[in-house]
Design a protein around this motif. Structure first.
Motif, PDB file in Angstrom:
ATOM      1  N   GLY A   1       0.813  -1.214   0.000  1.00 54.86           N
ATOM      2  CA  GLY A   1       0.000   0.000   0.000  1.00 54.86           C
ATOM      3  C   GLY A   1       0.842   1.257   0.000  1.00 54.86           C
ATOM      4  N   ILE A   2       1.925   1.235   0.769  1.00 58.27           N
ATOM      5  CA  ILE A   2       2.836   2.384   0.804  1.00 58.27           C
ATOM      6  C   ILE A   2       3.483   2.588  -0.563  1.00 58.27           C
ATOM      7  CG2 ILE A   2       4.986   3.294   1.799  1.00 58.27           C
ATOM      8  CD1 ILE A   2       4.219   1.761   4.391  1.00 58.27           C
ATOM      9  N   ALA A   3       3.924   1.489  -1.177  1.00 59.16           N
ATOM     10  CA  ALA A   3       4.546   1.557  -2.513  1.00 59.16           C
ATOM     11  C   ALA A   3       3.581   2.144  -3.531  1.00 59.16           C
ATOM     12  CB  ALA A   3       5.008   0.169  -2.950  1.00 59.16           C
ATOM     13  N   MET A   4       2.340   1.663  -3.501  1.00 55.92           N
ATOM     14  CA  MET A   4       1.326   2.182  -4.424  1.00 55.92           C
ATOM     15  C   MET A   4       1.070   3.663  -4.176  1.00 55.92           C
ATOM     16  SD  MET A   4      -1.366  -1.005  -4.255  1.00 55.92           S
ATOM     17  CE  MET A   4      -2.565  -0.342  -5.426  1.00 55.92           C
ATOM     18  N   GLY A   5       0.966   4.035  -2.897  1.00 56.35           N
ATOM     19  CA  GLY A   5       0.688   5.425  -2.558  1.00 56.35           C
ATOM     20  C   GLY A   5       1.786   6.368  -3.008  1.00 56.35           C
ATOM     21  N   ILE A   6       3.035   5.991  -2.767  1.00 52.90           N
ATOM     22  CA  ILE A   6       4.165   6.826  -3.185  1.00 52.90           C
ATOM     23  C   ILE A   6       4.171   6.995  -4.700  1.00 52.90           C
ATOM     24  CG2 ILE A   6       6.689   6.947  -3.355  1.00 52.90           C
ATOM     25  CD1 ILE A   6       6.783   5.549  -0.593  1.00 52.90           C
ATOM     26  N   ALA A   7       4.003   5.885  -5.408  1.00 54.42           N
ATOM     27  CA  ALA A   7       4.014   5.928  -6.876  1.00 54.42           C
ATOM     28  C   ALA A   7       2.880   6.804  -7.417  1.00 54.42           C
ATOM     29  CB  ALA A   7       3.909   4.514  -7.439  1.00 54.42           C
ATOM     30  N   LEU A   8       1.691   6.657  -6.848  1.00 50.57           N
ATOM     31  CA  LEU A   8       0.534   7.432  -7.314  1.00 50.57           C
ATOM     32  C   LEU A   8       0.727   8.928  -7.068  1.00 50.57           C
ATOM     33  CD1 LEU A   8      -2.278   5.002  -6.149  1.00 50.57           C
ATOM     34  CD2 LEU A   8      -1.843   5.676  -8.517  1.00 50.57           C
ATOM     35  N   VAL A   9       1.309   9.283  -5.928  1.00 48.89           N
ATOM     36  CA  VAL A   9       1.564  10.701  -5.636  1.00 48.89           C
ATOM     37  C   VAL A   9       2.608  11.262  -6.599  1.00 48.89           C
ATOM     38  CG1 VAL A   9       2.537  12.301  -3.938  1.00 48.89           C
ATOM     39  CG2 VAL A   9       0.854  10.595  -3.218  1.00 48.89           C
ATOM     40  N   MET A  10       3.652  10.463  -6.895  1.00 48.80           N
ATOM     41  CA  MET A  10       4.670  10.907  -7.854  1.00 48.80           C
ATOM     42  C   MET A  10       4.050  11.162  -9.218  1.00 48.80           C
ATOM     43  SD  MET A  10       7.903   8.428  -6.920  1.00 48.80           S
ATOM     44  CE  MET A  10       8.934   9.100  -8.220  1.00 48.80           C
TER      45      MET A  10
ATOM     46  N   VAL B   1       2.047  -2.361 -11.234  1.00 51.65           N
ATOM     47  CA  VAL B   1       3.434  -2.846 -11.129  1.00 51.65           C
ATOM     48  C   VAL B   1       3.842  -2.957  -9.663  1.00 51.65           C
ATOM     49  CG1 VAL B   1       5.855  -2.331 -11.650  1.00 51.65           C
ATOM     50  CG2 VAL B   1       4.113  -2.018 -13.418  1.00 51.65           C
ATOM     51  N   ALA B   2       3.439  -1.986  -8.842  1.00 53.76           N
ATOM     52  CA  ALA B   2       3.737  -2.065  -7.402  1.00 53.76           C
ATOM     53  C   ALA B   2       3.113  -3.323  -6.794  1.00 53.76           C
ATOM     54  CB  ALA B   2       3.224  -0.817  -6.687  1.00 53.76           C
ATOM     55  N   LEU B   3       1.892  -3.631  -7.198  1.00 54.67           N
ATOM     56  CA  LEU B   3       1.240  -4.855  -6.728  1.00 54.67           C
ATOM     57  C   LEU B   3       1.984  -6.086  -7.218  1.00 54.67           C
ATOM     58  CD1 LEU B   3      -2.473  -3.803  -7.224  1.00 54.67           C
ATOM     59  CD2 LEU B   3      -1.552  -4.729  -5.103  1.00 54.67           C
ATOM     60  N   LEU B   4       2.385  -6.077  -8.485  1.00 55.19           N
ATOM     61  CA  LEU B   4       3.072  -7.228  -9.070  1.00 55.19           C
ATOM     62  C   LEU B   4       4.413  -7.484  -8.377  1.00 55.19           C
ATOM     63  CD1 LEU B   4       2.762  -9.303 -11.393  1.00 55.19           C
ATOM     64  CD2 LEU B   4       4.088  -7.745 -12.820  1.00 55.19           C
ATOM     65  N   LEU B   5       5.093  -6.434  -7.992  1.00 56.89           N
ATOM     66  CA  LEU B   5       6.390  -6.572  -7.322  1.00 56.89           C
ATOM     67  C   LEU B   5       6.262  -7.229  -5.947  1.00 56.89           C
ATOM     68  CD1 LEU B   5       8.006  -3.118  -8.185  1.00 56.89           C
ATOM     69  CD2 LEU B   5       8.721  -5.354  -9.061  1.00 56.89           C
TER      70      LEU B   5
ATOM     71  N   ALA C   1       6.666   3.057  -9.974  1.00 57.26           N
ATOM     72  CA  ALA C   1       6.312   1.892  -9.151  1.00 57.26           C
ATOM     73  C   ALA C   1       7.563   1.297  -8.505  1.00 57.26           C
ATOM     74  CB  ALA C   1       5.591   0.846  -9.993  1.00 57.26           C
ATOM     75  N   PHE C   2       8.650   1.191  -9.266  1.00 56.18           N
ATOM     76  CA  PHE C   2       9.900   0.658  -8.715  1.00 56.18           C
ATOM     77  C   PHE C   2      10.473   1.602  -7.647  1.00 56.18           C
ATOM     78  CE2 PHE C   2       9.833  -2.308 -12.236  1.00 56.18           C
ATOM     79  CZ  PHE C   2      10.523  -3.412 -11.742  1.00 56.18           C
ATOM     80  N   ILE C   3      10.403   2.904  -7.907  1.00 55.57           N
ATOM     81  CA  ILE C   3      10.883   3.875  -6.911  1.00 55.57           C
ATOM     82  C   ILE C   3      10.024   3.787  -5.652  1.00 55.57           C
ATOM     83  CG2 ILE C   3      11.141   6.337  -6.384  1.00 55.57           C
ATOM     84  CD1 ILE C   3      11.777   6.746  -9.406  1.00 55.57           C
TER      85      ILE C   3
END
Length: 197
Positions: free
Chosen positions: A63-72, A127-131, A173-175
């Protein structure tokens, strides 16, 4: 940059969009694609998924990964690049440059075309989910690909919009995943269940 994109519109983008209209358009897709594209609308579907992941300790990093990516994606692409580049939508470009009116299946969009916010949000989250979890990531990727195709089918984005957006969304997503790993390490350890060793 807009001049380059306009050249690409004529030499690369519009022929692909017109091929889709000529060879893939049918009653079934006309009905389905306006619904599919809603999964990328404002990123709401993906934001809700990220919030759901944040609720449960086991999926919090995701969830954190998705949130960071979406904000970026929101800040760099929607807030910065769209108004900076000011690329007209393909149906507007057709009308202004060639006098061709494209019959749209959804309402005309009220912002610029480059990049595709629907595509970026979808690939960031998927991609964040897939990772982190293939069981959720694979269905999410299918949705992301369908949302991306819907933007072309509906004639509201150029192929170069979505290609750029797929690349950038994946990068974010990777970031986001890397940063989420560091944040998750600082979170309190998950309490073990009664029967866990």
């Amino acid at each position: 940059m807009l001049a380059i994109l306009n050249q690409l519109a004529v030499s690369f983008d519009l022929p692909i969009l017109d091929w889709i209209q000529a060879h893939l358009q049918c009653g079934f897709l006309d009905a389905v694609m306006p619904i599919v594209t809603l999964f990328g609308e404002g990123g709401i579907f993906w934001i809700a998924w990220a919030v759901l992941m944040l609720i449960f300790p086991k999926t919090r990093k995701t969830g954190i990964a998705m949130g960071i990516a979406l904000v970026m994606g929101l800040l760099i692409c929607n807030v910065t690049l769209k108004p900076l580049v000011q690329r007209p939508r393909p149906y507007d470009f057709q009308a202004e440059n060639f006098g061709v009116t494209i019959k749209l299946l959804i309402d005309a969009q009220h912002d610029y075309s480059f990049p595709s916010g629907h595509t970026i949000a979808s690939f960031e989250a998927a991609v964040a989910l897939l990772l982190n979890d293939k069981r959720m990531g694979i269905p999410a990727m299918v949705i992301a690909v369908l949302v991306t195709f819907s933007r072309l089918y509906l004639y509201v984005h150029y192929p170069t919009d979505v290609i750029f957006s797929i690349i950038v969304g994946t990068l974010f997503a990777f970031i986001g995943n890397a940063l989420a790993g560091k944040i998750a390490e600082r979170l309190p350890a998950q309490k073990k269940g009664k029967y866990e060793a």
